[in-house]
Enzyme design. Sequence first.
Site, PDB file in Angstrom:
ATOM      1  N   ASN A  54       0.819  -1.115   0.085  1.00 15.81           N
ATOM      2  CA  ASN A  54       0.092  -0.162  -0.067  1.00 15.81           C
ATOM      3  C   ASN A  54       0.908   1.311  -0.105  1.00 15.81           C
ATOM      4  O   ASN A  54       0.622   2.233  -0.833  1.00 15.81           O
ATOM      5  CB  ASN A  54      -0.687  -0.077   1.162  1.00 15.81           C
ATOM      6  CG  ASN A  54      -2.167  -0.732   1.005  1.00 15.81           C
ATOM      7  OD1 ASN A  54      -2.618  -0.692  -0.213  1.00 15.81           O
ATOM      8  ND2 ASN A  54      -2.767  -1.214   2.040  1.00 15.81           N
ATOM      9  N   HIS A  89      -2.924   2.551  -2.504  1.00 22.25           N
ATOM     10  CA  HIS A  89      -4.400   1.491  -1.997  1.00 22.25           C
ATOM     11  C   HIS A  89      -5.021   0.994  -3.180  1.00 22.25           C
ATOM     12  O   HIS A  89      -5.636  -0.176  -3.121  1.00 22.25           O
ATOM     13  CB  HIS A  89      -5.001   2.370  -1.188  1.00 22.25           C
ATOM     14  CG  HIS A  89      -4.662   2.329   0.341  1.00 22.25           C
ATOM     15  ND1 HIS A  89      -3.691   3.162   0.842  1.00 22.25           N
ATOM     16  CD2 HIS A  89      -4.927   1.615   1.515  1.00 22.25           C
ATOM     17  CE1 HIS A  89      -3.469   2.916   1.891  1.00 22.25           C
ATOM     18  NE2 HIS A  89      -4.331   1.868   2.549  1.00 22.25           N
ATOM     19  N   ASP A 130      -5.900  -2.841  -3.430  1.00 31.68           N
ATOM     20  CA  ASP A 130      -7.129  -3.221  -3.760  1.00 31.68           C
ATOM     21  C   ASP A 130      -7.181  -4.348  -4.889  1.00 31.68           C
ATOM     22  O   ASP A 130      -8.028  -5.307  -4.582  1.00 31.68           O
ATOM     23  CB  ASP A 130      -8.251  -2.183  -4.106  1.00 31.68           C
ATOM     24  CG  ASP A 130      -8.614  -1.250  -2.669  1.00 31.68           C
ATOM     25  OD1 ASP A 130      -8.102  -1.653  -1.769  1.00 31.68           O
ATOM     26  OD2 ASP A 130      -9.324  -0.480  -3.098  1.00 31.68           O
ATOM     27  N   GLU A 172      -6.935  -8.183   4.454  1.00 30.66           N
ATOM     28  CA  GLU A 172      -6.178  -8.884   3.515  1.00 30.66           C
ATOM     29  C   GLU A 172      -6.133 -10.217   4.174  1.00 30.66           C
ATOM     30  O   GLU A 172      -5.212 -11.023   4.031  1.00 30.66           O
ATOM     31  CB  GLU A 172      -4.987  -8.459   3.049  1.00 30.66           C
ATOM     32  CG  GLU A 172      -3.986  -7.498   3.920  1.00 30.66           C
ATOM     33  CD  GLU A 172      -3.450  -8.397   4.837  1.00 30.66           C
ATOM     34  OE1 GLU A 172      -3.892  -8.653   5.997  1.00 30.66           O
ATOM     35  OE2 GLU A 172      -2.226  -8.538   4.616  1.00 30.66           O
TER      36      GLU A 172
END
Length: 310
Positions: A202, A207, A211, A236
């Site tokens: 990240n 992000h 994702d 996650e």
Amino acid sequence: YITKDASYSYRQVVKILERLRKNLSIKVLVVEDSLVCSNIMCNLLRKALIEVVVAKNGVEALRVLEKEPDIKMVISDHYMPEMSGFELVRQLREQPQYQNLTIIGVSAQGDPVMSAKFIKSGANDFLTKPFYQEEFYWRVFSALESMEMMEAIHKAVYVDVLTGIHNRRYLFEQGEKLFIEKHKFAGFGVCMFDLDEFKEVNDSLGHLIGDQLIAQFAGILKKTFADDLLGRYGGEEFVVISTRSEEALRKDIANFMYTVRCTLFTEKNLAMTCSVGVCFEPMTSLNESLGAADAQLYQAKAFGRNRVEP
Ligand code: GH3
Ligand code: MG
Ligand code: MG
Ligand code: MG
Ligand code: MG
């Protein structure tokens, strides 16, 4: 107002076009011993671009439904040889896989409590023969509309938006059921998966990329553990609950780890990895199994990541 012939209303046309656009094919089972009545209903449904299958009585209907699980709606007569409409509805509603089936009862005029009996047995709606075509259409269409709404609600409640797999709520609800039904008789395996060093991903890639990686990871899980209960546990972190043999499950976990390494890459073509905690010990509750798998996951991280514990 109601016309005798089935003139399409604006709303009906809009509905049909919407289904076509979404490429939603709807399959309806017509259960009717009178060939004349059966043909009338089938023709009307086909005109509205609905796929139709037929059965001549309840027994045949049960057989067809078992063979074709994509049937969404049953329109059933009552008086039929071998098994009546009421009995069919009653038997269907006893089985969990038919809870969401939409059922419309149909019967000839004469018995005023017929509709009550049908609804009481578990039907969603009722239609008296002979009917105006317009009424037939609107009973079917409003039932389909309700069904689509229920499906949308179900999806909103149980499916994770980012990954498209089941969410935590579903995982726990179904997991509890599975635990009660199976843990005494079958191996009950709980695996907890967590992506390694994901904060780094990240931080370095953002992000949005993060994702995408989570969604891809979930996609591989779904493919690998198609026969098990799978859900997104948290960010996650994912959980697989399996009643297959430990050997079969471990083989799939190993394959999964390999596929992840070959498929998911971060910056500078660095392969993504994950760690897994497994619990196959008999436990007194699902929560306890999850706790044990989580403790093993912690160990896998402590021992250097990219590994399965124990
Ligand atoms: P470790 O190897 O110990 O697991 O290290 P880690 O960095 O992966 O640590 P941890 O599992 O504790 O943290 C997970 C991170 O995942 C924290 C959070 O920022 C990120 N995360 C959680 N949910 C999402 C999400 O939906 N999207 C994205 N992009 N990141 C998420
Ligand atoms: Mg009949
Ligand atoms: Mg992590
Ligand atoms: Mg951590
Ligand atoms: Mg985590």
